[in-house]
Design an enzyme around this catalytic site. Structure first.
Site, short mmCIF file in Angstrom:
data_model
loop_
_atom_site.label_atom_id
_atom_site.label_comp_id
_atom_site.label_asym_id
_atom_site.label_seq_id
_atom_site.Cartn_x
_atom_site.Cartn_y
_atom_site.Cartn_z
N ASP A 13 0.82 -1.23 0.00
CA ASP A 13 0.00 0.00 0.00
C ASP A 13 0.84 1.26 0.00
O ASP A 13 0.44 2.30 0.53
CB ASP A 13 -0.95 0.03 1.22
CG ASP A 13 -1.76 -1.24 1.34
OD1 ASP A 13 -2.24 -1.71 0.31
OD2 ASP A 13 -1.90 -1.76 2.46
N LYS A 16 2.29 2.31 -5.08
CA LYS A 16 3.02 1.86 -6.28
C LYS A 16 2.23 2.10 -7.56
O LYS A 16 2.81 2.41 -8.59
CB LYS A 16 3.32 0.36 -6.18
CG LYS A 16 4.29 0.02 -5.08
CD LYS A 16 4.48 -1.47 -4.96
CE LYS A 16 3.26 -2.22 -4.51
NZ LYS A 16 2.82 -1.96 -3.14
N GLY A 40 -4.20 -3.97 -4.49
CA GLY A 40 -5.17 -2.99 -4.95
C GLY A 40 -4.42 -1.71 -5.28
O GLY A 40 -3.77 -1.14 -4.41
N HIS A 41 -4.44 -1.32 -6.52
CA HIS A 41 -3.71 -0.12 -6.92
C HIS A 41 -4.71 0.96 -7.33
O HIS A 41 -5.55 0.73 -8.20
CB HIS A 41 -2.75 -0.45 -8.08
CG HIS A 41 -1.63 -1.36 -7.65
ND1 HIS A 41 -0.80 -2.00 -8.53
CD2 HIS A 41 -1.20 -1.71 -6.41
CE1 HIS A 41 0.08 -2.72 -7.85
NE2 HIS A 41 -0.15 -2.56 -6.56
N GLN A 226 2.22 -5.71 -3.26
CA GLN A 226 2.55 -5.83 -1.82
C GLN A 226 3.89 -5.13 -1.56
O GLN A 226 4.23 -4.20 -2.28
CB GLN A 226 2.58 -7.29 -1.37
CG GLN A 226 1.22 -7.97 -1.32
CD GLN A 226 0.78 -8.55 -2.65
OE1 GLN A 226 1.55 -9.20 -3.33
NE2 GLN A 226 -0.45 -8.33 -3.02
#
Ligand code: IMP
Length: 441
Positions: A13, A16, A40-41, A226
């Site tokens: 988180d 990225k 989750g991006h 991650q």
């Protein structure tokens, strides 16, 4: 060449997605190489928010090809939903732009059922997984019972194997995990048929495509998911994910050799967050921790869980820099620290009264570590709207230079907001600047 690996340098988180989106403005391809929809991006472009779990963050750059490497585990239902959403927003997600390696494995509903049942059985000792079936899917890959995308081309050969898997997993769920959940073969099989129909046109040889792109001198970005401290071997075991999250995984998860990497950039928040269980020495369990969570919007993109927040940890970061061979760091969310009077930075750990240099291998020992802090003066100014490094308040620049000095690692880029424009290069960011501008670094 040139090529670039973008990796999380904390517990995930770190932002990225935004960094990859920014660095791909002139990239030819972006490759996801590990993890699955536990990631989750979030991207914010012209005020529009896009959340991605599996599709590489380069998808919003129309001239960039997106690849999902063999190291990724794919929940086809989630991927298809994501593609439908992108298509609806006018993004080209045709097979000419998105290729998935034939060796990537599928996450099937029995993986998430086992993941959740195991966590429930563990009770207070749970890992705090995302419940997406990531661990069980990687276990099946290691035990050679997993289903690869290549197998979607020969469904009749695949059927008996899936039937065996479902029967065995149901037995495991009831007899070992004492769960009442049963997986229905018919449902699993129809999800496989749907996946075959929609995904087969996207299946290809990502290893070869990336190898050829590099040979042609194209710009390739390897996008990690991650963070280093969640790495299966070198993270804070057992509170880790089930894939390698460090830069070496860009090679094994894509299928290219060590010469394929020119530059590694580690992405870190200006503070620390962690989701799920596990020791977190610099965690702020007070109102300041709550304030950082609210200001930073620190809730999981995938699960919505509140993230634990704490001070920047240089011991953990040194480890991440070493594990990844990071050439420089990108510091994100510096704007969130505005208004904090005194900012602490963890510069060392002590364990049982002795100074230690690195994260201990045992979680029980890590839980006992006492952080050693220095304290820096904060800044009051709102950083939104700042587009140049020299416009940052003096104390914000001092914060960054102090981190860089303690870590013995340059900070090449700082992000002060979700938008592309809120990304500032330092004077020493030559490689990344030319990578973004499209010149030859
Ligand atoms: P899993 O990857 O779902 O098995 O979860 C294992 C651990 O990794 C848990 O602590 C999760 O919260 C954490 N984790 C997995 N993916 C992410 C991510 O993308 N960001 C932050 N933490 C993650």
């Amino acid at each position: 060449m040139p090529s670039l690996v973008v990796i999380g340098a904390q517990w995930g988180d770190e932002g990225k997605g935004k960094v990859v989106d920014y660095l791909t403005s002139n990239a030819d391809c972006v490759v996801r190489f590990q993890g699955g929809n536990n990631a989750g991006h979030t991207l914010v472009i012209d005020g529009v928010t896009t959340k991605l779990h599996l599709v590489p963050s380069g998808i919003l750059r129309e001239n960039t090809k997106c690849y999902i490497g063999a190291g990724v585990v794919i929940d086809a239902g989630v991927l298809l939903q994501e593609l439908a959403g992108l298509r609806k927003s006018g993004v080209n997600v045709s097979p000419s732009r998105l290729v998935i390696d034939a060796n990537a494995h599928l996450i099937l509903s029995y993986h998430s059922a086992i993941d959740k049942a195991r966590e429930e059985a563990k009770g207070v000792n749970k890992i705090g997984t995302t419940g997406r079936g990531i661990g069980p899917a990687y276990e099946d890959r290691a035990s050679r019972s997993g289903v690869r995308l290549a197998e979607l081309f020969a469904l009749e050969d695949l059927k008996p194997k899936v039937l065996d898997n479902v029967n065995e997993r149901n037995e495991y769920l009831s007899a070992v995990l004492k769960s009442s959940v049963r997986v229905d073969f018919k449902e699993v099989w129809s999800s496989i048929e749907r996946a075959a129909e929609a995904l087969c046109p996207h299946v290809g040889n990502v290893s070869l495509l990336v190898h050829e792109a590099l040979k042609r001198g194209e710009r390739v970005v390897f996008e990690g998911a991650q963070g280093a401290l969640l790495d299966q071997s070198f993270g804070t075991f057992p509170y880790v994910t089930s894939s390698h999250t460090i830069s070496g995984a860009a090679l094994t998860g894509t299928g290219v050799g060590p010469g394929a990497i020119d530059y590694v950039v580690g992405v870190a928040k200006a503070y620390c967050t962690r989701v799920g269980s596990g020791p977190f020495p610099t965690e702020l369990l007070d109102t300041l921790g709550d304030a950082i969570r609210e200001k930073g919007g620190e809730y999981g993109t995938t699960t919505g869980r509140p993230r634990r927040c704490g001070w920047f940890d240089c011991v953990a970061m040194r480890r991440a820099i070493r594990l990844n061979g990071a050439n420089s760091l990108v510091i994100t969310k510096l704007d969130v620290l505005s208004g904090i009077e005194k900012i602490r930075v963890c510069i060392g750990y002590s364990l049982d009264g002795k100074k230690i240099e690195d994260i201990p291998a045992l979680a029980g020992e890590y839980a006992k570590v006492v952080p050693v802090y220095i304290e820096l003066d904060g800044w009051k100014e709102n950083l939104s709207g700042i587009t140049k490094w020299h416009q940052l308040p003096a104390n914000a620049r001092l914060y960054l230079s102090t981190l860089s000095e303690i870590l013995a690692c340059p900070i090449s880029v700082v992000s002060v907001g979700a938008e592309r424009a809120s990304t500032l290069f330092s004077s020493g960011a030559e490689f990344l600047k030319s990578f973004v501008s499209g010149e030859r670094p």
